[in-house]
Design an enzyme around this catalytic site. Structure first.
Site, PDB file in Angstrom:
ATOM      1  N   VAL A 124       0.842  -1.201   0.000  1.00  0.00           N
ATOM      2  CA  VAL A 124       0.000   0.000   0.000  1.00  0.00           C
ATOM      3  C   VAL A 124       0.875   1.249   0.000  1.00  0.00           C
ATOM      4  CG1 VAL A 124      -1.818   1.282   1.193  1.00  0.00           C
ATOM      5  CG2 VAL A 124      -1.832  -1.217   1.241  1.00  0.00           C
ATOM      6  N   CYS A 125       1.602   1.447   1.088  1.00  0.00           N
ATOM      7  CA  CYS A 125       2.326   2.704   1.296  1.00  0.00           C
ATOM      8  C   CYS A 125       3.555   2.840   0.408  1.00  0.00           C
ATOM      9  CB  CYS A 125       2.711   2.846   2.761  1.00  0.00           C
ATOM     10  SG  CYS A 125       1.276   2.786   3.867  1.00  0.00           S
TER      11      CYS A 125
END
Length: 220
Positions: A124-125
């Site tokens: 995600v990040c």
């Protein structure tokens, strides 16, 4: 087509240098570490701090960012913050760090076209800003061992997705030695050896041994 007349003892422009790169640390925070299950979390912390010290040793700009630090994820990893005392940490609400104006401006202001990035979670990040940066023309180098996902599969698939999009997977020691690139560079040699001894495991022990047996200037 190969042209022998172009062969010379010069480095590739693809290599990372202290003058062409910026390091971006994304969401190395307690709550994010709690959910990390792709690898040993202590090893990820060690690699993250090693990468941070590499940036500091070569005066490579570093951008620090967190997500929801006050309401969910907690503060920046203390060991990472200690490497950059007094430096501002950009806190965000967006999962995609590249949708935060302050962070984008901080990276853009360095004028560097190569972004070395590490963070939690990989799927995600890291994926979201990496794909965004690639789309805008940046060359992106993902430090895989200073990053982690919620599972081995999540981490690996994220690395594959970013690599297929054009990102380059690297390790923190690879970044450190690519920045040094020549053991004759005495201005950074000592700092590199100290980082290796503190964070590079068996390699670091090898340096300790070599310096004890051969002498303090034994090359890495």
């Amino acid at each position: 087509m190969f042209d022998a007349t172009r062969v010379s003892a010069t480095p590739s422009p693809d290599l990372l240098t202290p003058d062409n790169s910026v390091v971006l640390f994304v969401d190395h925070q307690p709550q994010m570490f709690f959910g990390t299950g792709s690898g040993d979390r202590t090893s990820i912390i060690n690699a993250t701090v090693g990468l941070a010290k590499a940036a500091r040793a070569f005066d490579v700009p570093a951008v620090l960012t967190t997500v929801a630090a006050g309401s969910f994820s907690g503060p920046l990893l203390p060991q990472l913050a200690e490497v950059f005392p007094g430096q501002d940490v950009i806190d965000r609400t967006s999962m995609n760090a590249w949708e935060d104006e302050a962070l984008v401006e901080a990276v853009r202001a360095t004028g560097r076209g190569k972004v070395v990035i590490a963070g939690l979670w990989t799927e995600v990040c890291l994926v979201l800003p990496v794909l965004s940066m690639l789309d805008q023309g940046y060359e992106v180098y993902v430090v895989t061992d200073a990053s982690g996902g919620v599972s081995p599969q999540a981490h690996e698939h994220a690395i594959q997705r970013m690599t297929q999009a054009g990102a380059v997977p690297v390790t923190w020691v690879q970044v450190l030695l690519e920045l040094q690139r020549d053991w004759a560079r005495q201005e950074t040699y000592g700092a590199v050896m100290e980082i290796v001894k503190a964070h590079a495991g068996a390699y670091g022990l090898g340096v300790v041994y070599a310096q004890a047996v051969i002498g303090e200037h034994a090359a890495g």
